[in-house]
Design a protein around this motif. Structure first.
Motif, short mmCIF file in Angstrom:
data_model
loop_
_atom_site.label_atom_id
_atom_site.label_comp_id
_atom_site.label_asym_id
_atom_site.label_seq_id
_atom_site.Cartn_x
_atom_site.Cartn_y
_atom_site.Cartn_z
N ALA A 80 35.88 45.89 41.01
CA ALA A 80 37.02 44.60 40.63
C ALA A 80 38.32 45.29 40.20
N LEU A 81 38.19 46.06 38.94
CA LEU A 81 38.79 46.65 38.08
C LEU A 81 39.92 47.43 38.92
N ALA A 82 39.01 48.26 39.67
CA ALA A 82 39.79 49.39 40.63
C ALA A 82 40.64 48.61 41.52
N GLU A 83 40.11 47.71 42.12
CA GLU A 83 40.97 46.91 43.11
C GLU A 83 42.28 46.29 42.65
N LEU A 84 42.03 45.80 41.27
CA LEU A 84 42.99 44.97 40.81
C LEU A 84 44.41 46.24 40.12
N GLY A 85 43.86 47.42 40.02
CA GLY A 85 44.88 48.34 39.58
C GLY A 85 45.16 48.37 38.12
N ASN A 86 46.13 48.95 37.75
CA ASN A 86 46.74 48.74 36.28
C ASN A 86 48.08 48.55 36.45
N PRO A 87 48.58 47.32 36.69
CA PRO A 87 50.15 47.05 36.58
C PRO A 87 50.74 47.07 35.24
N PRO A 88 52.06 47.71 35.34
CA PRO A 88 52.61 48.03 34.08
C PRO A 88 52.89 46.75 32.88
N THR A 89 52.95 45.61 33.36
CA THR A 89 53.17 44.70 32.61
C THR A 89 51.85 43.33 32.53
N LEU A 90 52.10 42.53 31.57
CA LEU A 90 51.28 41.72 31.51
C LEU A 90 51.34 40.55 32.46
N ALA A 91 52.61 40.14 32.87
CA ALA A 91 52.83 39.14 33.97
C ALA A 91 52.23 39.85 35.11
N LYS A 92 52.41 41.15 35.63
CA LYS A 92 52.03 41.69 36.81
C LYS A 92 50.48 41.65 37.05
N LYS A 93 49.82 42.01 35.69
CA LYS A 93 48.40 41.92 35.75
C LYS A 93 48.09 40.34 36.01
N VAL A 94 48.52 39.54 35.48
CA VAL A 94 48.04 38.34 35.62
C VAL A 94 48.31 37.80 37.17
N GLU A 95 49.46 38.20 37.62
CA GLU A 95 49.69 37.85 39.19
C GLU A 95 48.78 38.41 39.92
N LYS A 96 48.39 39.76 39.84
CA LYS A 96 47.53 40.66 40.38
C LYS A 96 45.93 39.76 40.29
N LEU A 97 45.57 39.30 39.13
CA LEU A 97 44.30 38.66 39.02
C LEU A 97 44.34 37.41 39.82
N MET A 98 45.48 36.80 39.88
CA MET A 98 45.61 35.51 40.81
C MET A 98 45.47 35.92 42.18
N ASP A 99 46.18 36.81 42.53
CA ASP A 99 45.94 37.40 43.96
C ASP A 99 44.29 37.59 44.34
N TYR A 100 43.72 38.49 43.38
CA TYR A 100 42.31 38.80 43.68
C TYR A 100 41.45 37.64 43.56
N LEU A 101 41.74 36.46 42.85
CA LEU A 101 40.78 35.44 42.85
C LEU A 101 41.08 34.50 44.22
N SER A 102 42.42 34.56 44.73
CA SER A 102 42.59 33.97 45.86
C SER A 102 41.96 34.57 47.06
N GLN A 103 42.03 35.84 47.20
CA GLN A 103 41.50 36.42 48.06
C GLN A 103 39.93 36.75 48.15
N ASN A 104 39.22 36.37 47.14
CA ASN A 104 37.93 36.49 46.78
C ASN A 104 37.32 34.84 46.63
N GLU A 105 38.12 33.88 47.06
CA GLU A 105 37.74 32.52 46.68
C GLU A 105 36.30 32.44 47.37
N ASP A 106 35.88 32.79 48.64
CA ASP A 106 34.69 32.22 49.39
C ASP A 106 33.69 32.93 48.46
N TYR A 107 33.81 34.15 48.26
CA TYR A 107 32.53 34.92 47.68
C TYR A 107 32.56 34.30 46.10
N ILE A 108 33.52 34.22 45.46
CA ILE A 108 33.04 33.25 44.04
C ILE A 108 32.58 32.11 44.24
N LEU A 109 33.17 31.17 45.19
CA LEU A 109 32.49 29.78 45.50
C LEU A 109 30.98 30.19 45.76
#
Length: 190
Positions: free
Chosen positions: A73-102
Motif C-alpha cells: 500500500a505504501l509503495a502504491e501511495l508513493g512518496n509525494p513531496p508535500t504533506l498536502a500531496k500525501k493526504v491527497e494521495k491517501l484520499m485517492d487510495y481510499l476512494s479506489q479501494n472503498e469496496d475492499y475496505i468495506l
C-alpha cells in the motif's frame, strides 16, 4: 518426482482466496466445507493449514494487515513531496479501494458479533491488526500523534459503514475532501 510445495506461499494463496468467500457469505454463516468448495480445495487441505474456521479467519486478518500488505500500500501511495500531496494521495487510495475496505470491515463486524467485548479486547489478532493500520498511517503521513492516526481510521471506517447503508446519499469524494481539509488545517496548526 514429488511435487515441491512452498507451504507458506500456498497458505498465503489460500488466504487470498478465502477473503472473497468470507466477504460474500460472512464469518458466521460460512463453513469450512463451503470455504474449501468455494476456493477449490478439500476440507482436509484447509484443516491441514488451519486448525479451525476461527484460526483461518484470524490468519486472514493478520495476513491482510501484515508488513507485506502495508508495504504494498505504501509503495502504491508513493512518496509525494508535500504533506498536502500525501493526504491527497491517501484520499485517492481510499476512494479506489472503498469496496475492499468495506468488505474487510463487514467481515470483522460479523466475526466480532460472535464474541463478547472482552474476547474482542483480548483477541491479539484484532488488536495487532489495528496497531498495524495506525502505524501505516503515521508512517505514511509522517505524523507522531497516534490519536490522529486513530481518528483518520475511525473517520474512514465510519464513513464507509454509513455509505453502506446510505448509499450514494453520502458522497465519498465530498467526505474525503472534508477529511483532507480538516487534516491539513489541524497539522498546519500543530
Amino acid at each position: 518426482m514429488p511435487k515441491i510445495v512452498d507451504r507458506d506461499q500456498y497458505r498465503k494463496e489460500l488466504l487470498n482466496k478465502c477473503f472473497e468467500i468470507f466477504a460474500e457469505k460472512g464469518y458466521s454463516s460460512v463453513t469450512m466445507r463451503e470455504i474449501g468448495s468455494g476456493i477449490g480445495v478439500s476440507t482436509g487441505t484447509l484443516y491441514h493449514y488451519f486448525s479451525s474456521k476461527e484460526s483461518l479467519f484470524e490468519q486472514l486478518i493478520e495476513y491482510l494487515s501484515y508488513e507485506d500488505t502495508k508495504e504494498e500500500a505504501l509503495a502504491e501511495l508513493g512518496n509525494p513531496p508535500t504533506l498536502a500531496k500525501k493526504v491527497e494521495k491517501l484520499m485517492d487510495y481510499l476512494s479506489q479501494n472503498e469496496d475492499y475496505i468495506l468488505k474487510s470491515l463487514l467481515m470483522i463486524f460479523d466475526f466480532c458479533q460472535q464474541k463478547t467485548p472482552q474476547e474482542i479486547n483480548n483477541n491479539q489478532t484484532l488488536q495487532q491488526s489495528g496497531k498495524r493500520y495506525e502505524e501505516a498511517v503515521t508512517c505514511y503521513l509522517g505524523i507522531s500523534d497516534p490519536a490522529l492516526a486513530k481518528f483518520i481510521i475511525c473517520y474512514v471506517d465510519g464513513l464507509l459503514v454509513r455509505r453502506f447503508y446510505q448509499g450514494e446519499r453520502i458522497s465519498l469524494a465530498e467526505q474525503l475532501i472534508v477529511l483532507k481539509e480538516m487534516l491539513l488545517a489541524y497539522l498546519e496548526k500543530n
